[in-house]
Design a protein around this motif. Structure first.
Motif, mmCIF file in Angstrom:
data_model
loop_
_atom_site.group_PDB
_atom_site.id
_atom_site.type_symbol
_atom_site.label_atom_id
_atom_site.label_comp_id
_atom_site.label_asym_id
_atom_site.label_seq_id
_atom_site.Cartn_x
_atom_site.Cartn_y
_atom_site.Cartn_z
ATOM 1 N N PHE A 282 2.013 2.909 -2.348
ATOM 2 C CA PHE A 282 0.896 2.300 -1.616
ATOM 3 C C PHE A 282 -0.453 2.934 -1.965
ATOM 4 O O PHE A 282 -1.463 2.550 -1.377
ATOM 5 C CB PHE A 282 1.147 2.404 -0.101
ATOM 6 C CG PHE A 282 2.258 1.534 0.390
ATOM 7 C CD1 PHE A 282 2.033 0.220 0.764
ATOM 8 C CD2 PHE A 282 3.558 2.005 0.452
ATOM 9 C CE1 PHE A 282 3.054 -0.587 1.225
ATOM 10 C CE2 PHE A 282 4.599 1.219 0.896
ATOM 11 C CZ PHE A 282 4.349 -0.094 1.276
ATOM 12 N N ASP A 283 -0.447 3.895 -2.863
ATOM 13 C CA ASP A 283 -1.674 4.552 -3.301
ATOM 14 C C ASP A 283 -2.438 5.143 -2.108
ATOM 15 O O ASP A 283 -3.643 4.898 -1.923
ATOM 16 C CB ASP A 283 -2.572 3.568 -4.061
ATOM 17 C CG ASP A 283 -3.730 4.266 -4.787
ATOM 18 O OD1 ASP A 283 -3.592 5.472 -5.085
ATOM 19 O OD2 ASP A 283 -4.757 3.611 -5.024
ATOM 20 N N SER B 28 -4.501 -5.109 -1.218
ATOM 21 C CA SER B 28 -5.137 -3.864 -1.652
ATOM 22 C C SER B 28 -4.530 -2.692 -0.894
ATOM 23 O O SER B 28 -3.860 -2.874 0.130
ATOM 24 C CB SER B 28 -6.641 -3.921 -1.379
ATOM 25 O OG SER B 28 -6.895 -3.933 0.020
ATOM 26 N N SER B 29 -4.755 -1.496 -1.366
ATOM 27 C CA SER B 29 -4.210 -0.311 -0.729
ATOM 28 C C SER B 29 -4.681 -0.186 0.717
ATOM 29 O O SER B 29 -3.890 0.107 1.626
ATOM 30 C CB SER B 29 -4.601 0.941 -1.515
ATOM 31 O OG SER B 29 -4.201 2.114 -0.845
ATOM 32 N N TYR C 41 -2.323 -0.466 4.079
ATOM 33 C CA TYR C 41 -2.270 0.670 5.007
ATOM 34 C C TYR C 41 -2.703 0.257 6.412
ATOM 35 O O TYR C 41 -2.138 0.728 7.416
ATOM 36 C CB TYR C 41 -3.148 1.809 4.494
ATOM 37 C CG TYR C 41 -3.050 3.058 5.326
ATOM 38 C CD1 TYR C 41 -1.884 3.824 5.346
ATOM 39 C CD2 TYR C 41 -4.123 3.480 6.108
ATOM 40 C CE1 TYR C 41 -1.793 4.973 6.116
ATOM 41 C CE2 TYR C 41 -4.042 4.631 6.875
ATOM 42 C CZ TYR C 41 -2.873 5.373 6.875
ATOM 43 O OH TYR C 41 -2.783 6.511 7.650
#
Length: 478
Positions: free
Chosen positions: A79-80, A140-141, A145
């Motif tokens: 998930f960076d 996107s990360s 999140y």
């Protein structure tokens, strides 16, 4: 005492309609009826189904909090995100838990036990699939999140429902010969769920597959909610037939006794309750902190991940065995000895926590397993003892349970942050050791548990139940 029509809360959820066909004998009545008179208290076999539902839902509600710890490195790469952000997936759930725990007594008084459990089940499902929505690779990360965090917030709503209401379910459905045992069974379900979560999450594939498995399990247990009912038509004890005071009254009784005109506790009982709540919170925090950081405590002195995991499992399993053995004894043999039990076991428990300062060293596997056994036997045994004794003192099962679990989770956040901050640096000997954290943990626990020597531990609720039962039997037989 009057029958079903006089019980103020039986009308909730049309509970009486579900039980009309159950005969007194099938219901497990505590005494056979006489020609014209019968005891106003009864037991129903259905109570065990509801207990099963509470346990299963409590286990699954406990999965999500530690779920991401064992797969933290995978979460970082998939998930960076950072390790700190992974840690916050557990911390945010604990933060949401705090206000939710204190709101449950109000929700119970407004909607009843079953509807509260429904709210918990809905939150459990929402948390599961919102988290899974965050696994979509096109996100996107930051978006992924955000969804993961949002899902964990709903998990923080679900988890306290079944923990806080466990003692109230026991009070509503079980008599004096089974109430402590029922409280114990529900109370230990959540730690079992946490242990299963730590073991299961790294075994079911990569991080995205792991989150999917958690979603499936969380959804699959929802039908167990159908087993839970608010209360039986005829209560098992006097306490079950008497509505608890509002949570605000209990809070004022504890915090502002001089301003509380509806006080139920004497000054002595109030002091005992405060001490019990503090000790309960410290023990829950110390145990959870050690469970979270076991590997980080043991690895710097030479123990592998497997051995560290076995130590945590030893603490839990020995505690489960001890609780299963002792809870029925408190119900049937040592019925008025909860406080005495605490005065015996808690100093031993405090000494065991303190001993870890010197025991966590290389080549001391046997000694550490012995200490884990002592910690498990004493700490898990005290879990239902604390919940029941607080309920007996306050005569408010859901309110006292909310305060105790609130204290446990509040101090848990403090302990985790403090112990982690006390970690030694990379140049220490050995590097990154947790000796200062163990000193904090052991000293804090020992100083706190010694306060148990000050309590009297009058079991007011149980005494009143026994008196009312004796009066009812005198009427029946007279």
């Amino acid at each position: 005492m009057s029958r079903v029509s006089d019980l103020e809360t039986v009308s909730k959820e049309n509970a009486s309609n579900e039980f009309k066909e159950e005969s007194p004998i099938e219901a497990g009545m505590t005494s056979p009826p006489h020609v014209h008179n019968e005891l106003p208290y009864r037991l129903y076999k259905r109570r065990f189904l509801g207990l099963l539902g509470m346990v299963i839902l409590n286990i699954v509600a406990g999965l999500s909090w530690p779920w991401f710890g064992p797969i933290a490195n995978n979460m970082v790469s998939d998930f960076d995100i950072t390790l700190n952000e992974v840690s916050w997936l557990g911390t945010i759930e604990a933060c949401i838990y705090l206000p939710m725990a204190l709101s449950i007594p109000y929700l119970y008084s407004r909607f009843g036990l079953r509807r509260c459990c429904d709210i918990g089940a809905i939150a459990l499902v929402l948390s599961a699939w919102i988290r899974y929505a965050g696994t979509v690779k096109s996100l996107s990360s930051k978006s992924a999140y955000t969804l993961l965090m949002f899902g964990q917030c709903f998990a923080g709503v679900a988890q306290p429902v079944y923990q806080v209401l466990g003692p109230k379910y026991s009070e509503n459905w079980f008599n004096l010969q089974g109430r402590t045992t029922a409280t114990m069974i529900v109370a230990i379900a959540n730690p079992i769920g946490s242990a299963i979560g730590q073991l299961l999450s790294p075994l079911v594939g990569d991080s995205r597959q792991s989150i999917l498995v958690l979603a499936i399990v969380s959804t699959a247990v929802v039908p167990f909610i159908l087993l839970i009912h608010s209360q039986p038509p005829i209560p098992p004890t006097y306490a079950a037939s008497t509505p608890s005071a509002p949570f605000g009254v209990l809070a004022r009784d504890i915090l502002l006794p001089k301003r509380s005109h509806e006080s139920k506790m004497s000054g002595r009982q109030r002091l005992d309750f405060v001490i019990i709540a503090w000790i309960f919170g410290v023990l829950v925090a110390a145990t959870n902190t050690f469970s979270i950081l076991t590997a980080q405590i043991m690895q710097p002195v030479g123990y592998s991940d497997d051995v560290s995991g076995f130590m945590g499992a030893c603490l839990l399993l020995t505690g489960l065995v001890a609780a299963i053995v002792t809870a029925p004894l408190f119900d049937r043999v040592f019925t008025k000895h909860l406080a005495i039990t605490g005065k015996i076991l808690l100093p031993i428990l405090g000494g065991a926590w303190l001993s870890l300062i010197w025991a966590v060293k290389p080549h001391n596997t046997g000694g550490l397993f012995a200490i884990m056994t002592i910690l498990g036997v004493t700490s898990v045994t005290m879990l239902p003892v604390g919940l029941e004794l607080a309920s007996d003192l306050s005569r408010n099962a859901e309110g006292s349970s909310a305060i105790l679990w609130f204290m446990g989770n509040l101090l848990n956040i403090v302990f985790v942050l403090a112990v982690d901050a006390l970690r030694a640096g990379p140049n220490a000997e050995p590097p990154l050791n947790m000796r200062r954290g163990l000193i904090f943990n052991g000293a804090f626990v020992l100083a706190s548990v010694l306060l148990v020597l000050l309590i009297k531990g009058e079991q007011v609720r149980k005494t009143l139940d026994e008196e009312k039962l004796a009066e009812a039997r005198a009427v029946v037989t007279g």
